[in-house]
Write a protein that holds these residues in place. Structure first.
Motif, mmCIF file in Angstrom:
data_model
loop_
_atom_site.group_PDB
_atom_site.id
_atom_site.type_symbol
_atom_site.label_atom_id
_atom_site.label_comp_id
_atom_site.label_asym_id
_atom_site.label_seq_id
_atom_site.Cartn_x
_atom_site.Cartn_y
_atom_site.Cartn_z
ATOM 1 N N VAL A 140 -15.266 -7.920 -5.970
ATOM 2 C CA VAL A 140 -13.819 -8.051 -6.231
ATOM 3 C C VAL A 140 -13.181 -8.877 -5.113
ATOM 4 O O VAL A 140 -12.435 -9.833 -5.365
ATOM 5 C CB VAL A 140 -13.141 -6.653 -6.313
ATOM 6 C CG1 VAL A 140 -11.639 -6.791 -6.544
ATOM 7 C CG2 VAL A 140 -13.770 -5.817 -7.399
ATOM 8 N N ASN A 194 -2.772 6.352 6.872
ATOM 9 C CA ASN A 194 -4.037 6.474 7.612
ATOM 10 C C ASN A 194 -5.084 5.465 7.142
ATOM 11 O O ASN A 194 -5.824 4.906 7.938
ATOM 12 C CB ASN A 194 -4.603 7.891 7.454
ATOM 13 C CG ASN A 194 -3.963 8.839 8.443
ATOM 14 O OD1 ASN A 194 -3.479 8.423 9.484
ATOM 15 N ND2 ASN A 194 -3.925 10.108 8.101
ATOM 16 N N ALA A 195 -5.134 5.263 5.828
ATOM 17 C CA ALA A 195 -6.116 4.320 5.285
ATOM 18 C C ALA A 195 -5.841 2.921 5.821
ATOM 19 O O ALA A 195 -6.770 2.173 6.126
ATOM 20 C CB ALA A 195 -6.060 4.320 3.763
ATOM 21 N N ILE A 196 -4.583 2.580 5.936
ATOM 22 C CA ILE A 196 -4.188 1.263 6.427
ATOM 23 C C ILE A 196 -4.578 1.112 7.896
ATOM 24 O O ILE A 196 -4.947 0.032 8.342
ATOM 25 C CB ILE A 196 -2.666 1.067 6.238
ATOM 26 C CG1 ILE A 196 -2.383 0.746 4.775
ATOM 27 C CG2 ILE A 196 -2.118 -0.019 7.127
ATOM 28 C CD1 ILE A 196 -2.949 -0.566 4.285
ATOM 29 N N PHE A 255 -7.214 2.086 9.332
ATOM 30 C CA PHE A 255 -8.594 1.611 9.412
ATOM 31 C C PHE A 255 -8.715 0.169 8.922
ATOM 32 O O PHE A 255 -9.516 -0.600 9.424
ATOM 33 C CB PHE A 255 -9.527 2.546 8.637
ATOM 34 C CG PHE A 255 -9.687 3.871 9.310
ATOM 35 C CD1 PHE A 255 -10.466 3.987 10.441
ATOM 36 C CD2 PHE A 255 -9.030 4.998 8.852
ATOM 37 C CE1 PHE A 255 -10.593 5.199 11.103
ATOM 38 C CE2 PHE A 255 -9.159 6.214 9.497
ATOM 39 C CZ PHE A 255 -9.942 6.312 10.630
ATOM 40 N N TRP A 256 -7.899 -0.176 7.916
ATOM 41 C CA TRP A 256 -7.917 -1.554 7.418
ATOM 42 C C TRP A 256 -7.446 -2.505 8.516
ATOM 43 O O TRP A 256 -7.972 -3.621 8.656
ATOM 44 C CB TRP A 256 -7.024 -1.654 6.178
ATOM 45 C CG TRP A 256 -6.936 -3.046 5.643
ATOM 46 C CD1 TRP A 256 -7.824 -3.647 4.796
ATOM 47 C CD2 TRP A 256 -5.947 -4.025 5.954
ATOM 48 N NE1 TRP A 256 -7.432 -4.938 4.558
ATOM 49 C CE2 TRP A 256 -6.282 -5.207 5.256
ATOM 50 C CE3 TRP A 256 -4.801 -4.032 6.749
ATOM 51 C CZ2 TRP A 256 -5.517 -6.360 5.325
ATOM 52 C CZ3 TRP A 256 -4.044 -5.189 6.818
ATOM 53 C CH2 TRP A 256 -4.408 -6.330 6.110
ATOM 54 N N GLY A 290 -9.191 4.811 3.480
ATOM 55 C CA GLY A 290 -9.396 3.397 3.176
ATOM 56 C C GLY A 290 -10.848 3.142 2.863
ATOM 57 O O GLY A 290 -11.395 3.698 1.911
ATOM 58 N N THR A 334 -16.693 -5.759 -1.911
ATOM 59 C CA THR A 334 -17.539 -5.981 -3.077
ATOM 60 C C THR A 334 -17.237 -7.345 -3.699
ATOM 61 O O THR A 334 -16.517 -8.151 -3.117
ATOM 62 C CB THR A 334 -17.276 -4.883 -4.126
ATOM 63 O OG1 THR A 334 -15.913 -5.010 -4.553
ATOM 64 C CG2 THR A 334 -17.499 -3.503 -3.558
ATOM 65 N N SER A 341 0.595 1.300 -3.890
ATOM 66 C CA SER A 341 -0.865 1.331 -3.838
ATOM 67 C C SER A 341 -1.535 0.553 -4.982
ATOM 68 O O SER A 341 -2.170 1.132 -5.854
ATOM 69 C CB SER A 341 -1.349 2.787 -3.858
ATOM 70 O OG SER A 341 -2.686 2.830 -3.472
ATOM 71 N N PHE A 349 0.821 -1.211 0.000
ATOM 72 C CA PHE A 349 0.000 0.000 0.000
ATOM 73 C C PHE A 349 0.858 1.266 0.000
ATOM 74 O O PHE A 349 0.607 2.197 -0.761
ATOM 75 C CB PHE A 349 -0.932 -0.007 1.209
ATOM 76 C CG PHE A 349 -1.942 1.099 1.172
ATOM 77 C CD1 PHE A 349 -3.132 0.941 0.506
ATOM 78 C CD2 PHE A 349 -1.690 2.305 1.798
ATOM 79 C CE1 PHE A 349 -4.059 1.959 0.456
ATOM 80 C CE2 PHE A 349 -2.600 3.340 1.755
ATOM 81 C CZ PHE A 349 -3.789 3.157 1.081
ATOM 82 N N THR A 361 -7.134 -3.543 -5.845
ATOM 83 C CA THR A 361 -7.577 -4.456 -4.789
ATOM 84 C C THR A 361 -7.207 -5.910 -5.056
ATOM 85 O O THR A 361 -6.721 -6.602 -4.166
ATOM 86 C CB THR A 361 -9.098 -4.349 -4.623
ATOM 87 O OG1 THR A 361 -9.395 -2.986 -4.374
ATOM 88 C CG2 THR A 361 -9.587 -5.170 -3.452
ATOM 89 N N GLY A 384 -6.464 5.207 -0.257
ATOM 90 C CA GLY A 384 -7.386 4.086 -0.385
ATOM 91 C C GLY A 384 -7.985 4.026 -1.767
ATOM 92 O O GLY A 384 -7.987 5.008 -2.510
ATOM 93 N N ASN A 385 -8.474 2.868 -2.078
ATOM 94 C CA ASN A 385 -8.997 2.649 -3.422
ATOM 95 C C ASN A 385 -10.513 2.569 -3.444
ATOM 96 O O ASN A 385 -11.095 2.052 -4.379
ATOM 97 C CB ASN A 385 -8.424 1.342 -3.984
ATOM 98 C CG ASN A 385 -6.961 1.508 -4.345
ATOM 99 O OD1 ASN A 385 -6.566 2.550 -4.855
ATOM 100 N ND2 ASN A 385 -6.168 0.500 -4.072
ATOM 101 N N ASN A 427 -12.694 0.906 -6.522
ATOM 102 C CA ASN A 427 -13.132 -0.484 -6.438
ATOM 103 C C ASN A 427 -14.630 -0.668 -6.418
ATOM 104 O O ASN A 427 -15.122 -1.720 -6.749
ATOM 105 C CB ASN A 427 -12.583 -1.114 -5.153
ATOM 106 C CG ASN A 427 -11.088 -1.155 -5.182
ATOM 107 O OD1 ASN A 427 -10.498 -1.210 -6.240
ATOM 108 N ND2 ASN A 427 -10.483 -1.112 -4.016
#
Lengths: 348, 329
Positions: free
Chosen positions: A205, A189-191, A193-194, B197, A203, A127, A123, A130, B259-260, B264
């Motif tokens: 995917v 930051n996104a990670i 939350f992941w 994210g 989804t 990045s 990431f 998915t 984030g994607n 997605n």
């Protein structure tokens, strides 16, 4: 398969499972799973009743936003919750059996931390999309577990050594994740939350990545389940009946790793399910760790795990406490309470 | 001496008198502006006394740096802004000290640079006030809405004896808001979001970004939140793709985040903003938009993006401009 089935079965101190209990556990799990599944399909911002849901499942999603929501958001999320719950629970049962450790969980092999590290690394560096991220996470988890196995190989996968090696590898990768997050600062930051673990926003995917890993893992787990029965016995007994303990601990451990890695890649680290569901299932059946046929236990654990996980996600989706909690938090919270209850009843 | 000469002489005397009077008034005004001690109260309701103009200011809150630039002052350093220097202020990294993250400033560096004033954000920096005041003076601001923006501008400018300039900046911005309000036509909806994210947040009208939409006669798809009247921090809440699809805004302003999610999720391709290519990643200045420079820049850019034919594209430094949010790589 073992050569002498009679010797093996006599070596196993199997407790008979009451058919009524078994039927009850299966029945209740199926009802909970179905009810939660239907709730997940009908609940959401766009109100839909169950009859409408049935029609929308087959409607053209190009022309109907409701059909799009049902087919692309709610359905994959519900299915992912069931698959992740089933896979982690089965993986947990396998790990507890091969390590003969009731406190065992899939993350003890280092797979969770390894998958998380691979995803964080991918990431922050490039990045990826998915589907690529899912593969990176899965292989990261498998690689981390292979490191654990290679460390434990010298001791022929002795349960204690395997556990210690797994803990060490997990700690290493967790530290590496922290280092990456510090190094890349705000862009991680996104990670963050992941890393909590969630089914939200998943989804088709993610579902298309997850299902085949889970089905392969579940099938292999059931096929090789007789060896799990044997691995619960003393190593010397296993040797005396011609079982290569090292080989089968490795193979079964790898199955648990495959199941877990794909789940972590899709949903993030979802705690407690892999640990608590095997205990709940055994408790419901009224049997102990070392006294059950895994041919029954493994699919049953998968069923109970799937039901419990989608139920927790449905509970979260209902915003019963005002907000939607990610599954990583609700599973740890509920799992923690269940753990305390089981512990108090001396079931662990 | 003729009458004409007498008249000329009188005129000269009057001119001299007026000039002298003007000079005296201006000098007095200037002396007043620079008069210390100055007492400034921050949003913790703590009055801080300045016996002289601060020399080494650390603007951990970028709004502080923004206000200082707007009144012709400059700090010696700022906090890193989303991991980088505030591009919209055109600060060159080599000219300013990077004091670290807003919520995790480098105290050693603050001490080493002999900082005599730290301008911070109440939520992040006030809990460490005891540490800050060992280094220098501390002012923190709790800035969420447009009134907070005006108040902070007045407060910071007062430290530097620039109260009049602050009033001028605030007044001209109010005029701008009213002017654009008259020129913009209703009928569109928009939403302000940030995405981390899989987690998306959207802003109510009570935040400054949401209020800008009101001034531009554009419906905030998220609407209002009465709780924000009690707790002004309650200006945003999580939103999921399903809700966004239902709200279906014509324009999306998304803070630059990672984030994607957009790429997605097939749901996004059905939202008007995406279908009409009117979803934008906006500059980092939108996350701390309360300074006089940022608010002016943001409001004008929003106006242009919402009404490209009515409002010209403002001059925004490269790297701070809004860019189209791509649904597919």
């Amino acid at each position: 398969m073992p050569n002498n089935q009679n010797i093996i079965e006599s070596a196993l101190i199997a407790q008979p499972i009451k058919k009524l209990r078994l039927s009850l556990v299966v029945g209740v799990s199926v009802v909970i799973m179905l009810a939660s599944f239907l709730f997940m399909l009908s609940a959401g911002r766009m109100s839909t009743d169950l009859l409408e849901v049935a029609a929308l499942l087959f409607a053209d999603s190009e022309t109907s936003n409701k059909a799009l929501v049902i087919q692309e958001l709610r359905l994959p999320r519900a299915l992912i919750a069931i698959l992740v719950g089933a896979a982690l629970s089965m993986a947990g049962t396998i790990i507890q059996s091969i390590t003969r450790n009731p406190l065992g969980s899939p993350s003890l092999t280092g797979v969770t931390a390894g998958a998380a590290f691979a995803i964080v690394l991918a990431f922050v560096t490039y990045s990826p999309k998915t589907d690529i991220l899912m593969l990176v996470g899965t292989f990261g988890g498998i690689c981390a577990a292979l490191i654990t196995f290679s460390l434990a190989r010298q001791s022929r996968f002795d349960p204690v050594h395997l556990t210690l090696a797994g803990v060490s590898v997990s700690i290493f990768f967790m530290a590496a994740i922290s280092a990456l997050m510090l190094l890349y600062g705000e862009s991680t930051n996104a990670i963050y939350f992941w890393l909590i673990g969630s089914f939200s926003g998943r989804t088709m995917v993610e579902l298309s990545h997850l299902w085949y890993w889970v089905f392969i893992g579940l099938a292999l787990g059931v096929i090789f389940s007789p060896y799990l029965n044997l691995l619960l016995l003393d190593d010397d007994i296993c040797h005396s009946i011609g079982i290569n303990v090292t080989k089968w601990r490795f193979i079964l451990g790898l199955i648990a790793v495959i199941l877990t890695a794909a789940c972590v890649a899709v949903a993030g680290p979802v705690g407690f399910i892999g640990f608590i569901v095997p205990h709940i299932t055994r408790k419901l059946l009224g049997v102990q760790l070392a006294s059950i046929d895994h041919k029954i236990l493994l699919p049953l654990t998968a069923l109970v795990g799937g039901a419990l996980t989608i139920f927790m996600d449905a509970l979260s989706r209902s915003q019963i406490i005002g907000i939607e909690l990610p599954i990583g938090i609700s599973s740890t919270f509920i799992g923690g309470i269940l753990f305390v209850i089981l512990f108090k009843k001396r079931s662990i | 001496m003729t009458d004409k000469h007498k008249l000329e002489g009188m005129k000269m005397k009057i001119k001299t008198l007026i000039s002298a009077s003007l000079f005296a008034v201006l000098s007095y005004g200037s002396a007043l502006a620079a008069e210390y001690p100055v007492i400034v109260a921050d949003d913790r309701n703590i009055a801080v006394t300045f016996t002289e103009k601060p020399k080494n200011v650390a603007a951990l809150n970028i709004v502080g740096a923004d206000i200082m630039k707007a009144i012709g002052e400059k700090p010696i350093g700022v906090s890193s802004y989303g991991g980088e220097m505030p591009v919209y202020l055109e600060y060159d990294a080599k000219d300013y000290v990077d004091f670290g993250l807003l919520h995790q400033p480098n105290f050693e560096l603050l001490t080493e640079q002999n900082v005599d004033l730290v301008i911070g954000l109440t939520a992040y920096n006030a809990p460490f006030a005891e540490e800050f005041v060992k280094i220098g003076k501390l002012l923190t601001y709790d800035i969420m809405n447009i009134e907070d923006s005006f108040r902070a501008t007045n407060s910071v400018a007062k430290i530097f004896g620039q109260s009049e300039k602050a009033a001028e900046l605030n007044d001209s911005f109010k005029e701008l808001l009213n002017d654009y309000h008259e020129k913009s036509k209703p009928g569109q909806s928009a939403i302000f979001m940030w995405v981390y994210g899989d987690l998306m947040y959207a802003y109510y009208t009570e935040g400054i970004q949401g209020s800008f939409l009101q001034f531009l006669n554009t419906k905030n798809a998220m609407g209002s939140n009465l709780n924000a009247l009690i707790d002004k921090h309650d200006i945003a809440r999580p939103i999921d793709p399903e809700e966004l699809l239902e709200l279906n805004p014509d324009v999306i302003f998304s803070f630059r985040s990672e984030g994607n999610t957009y790429k997605n999720n097939p749901v996004f391709s059905k939202i008007n903003a995406f279908k009409n290519k009117r979803a934008y990643h906006v500059g980092l200045q939108y996350t701390q938009p309360h300074g006089p420079i940022a608010r002016d820049m943001i409001f004008k850019e929003m106006a242009h993006l919402l009404f490209p034919k009515t409002f010209e594209k403002p001059n925004i430094p490269a790297g701070a401009e809004a860019v189209a949010l791509k649904f597919v790589d």
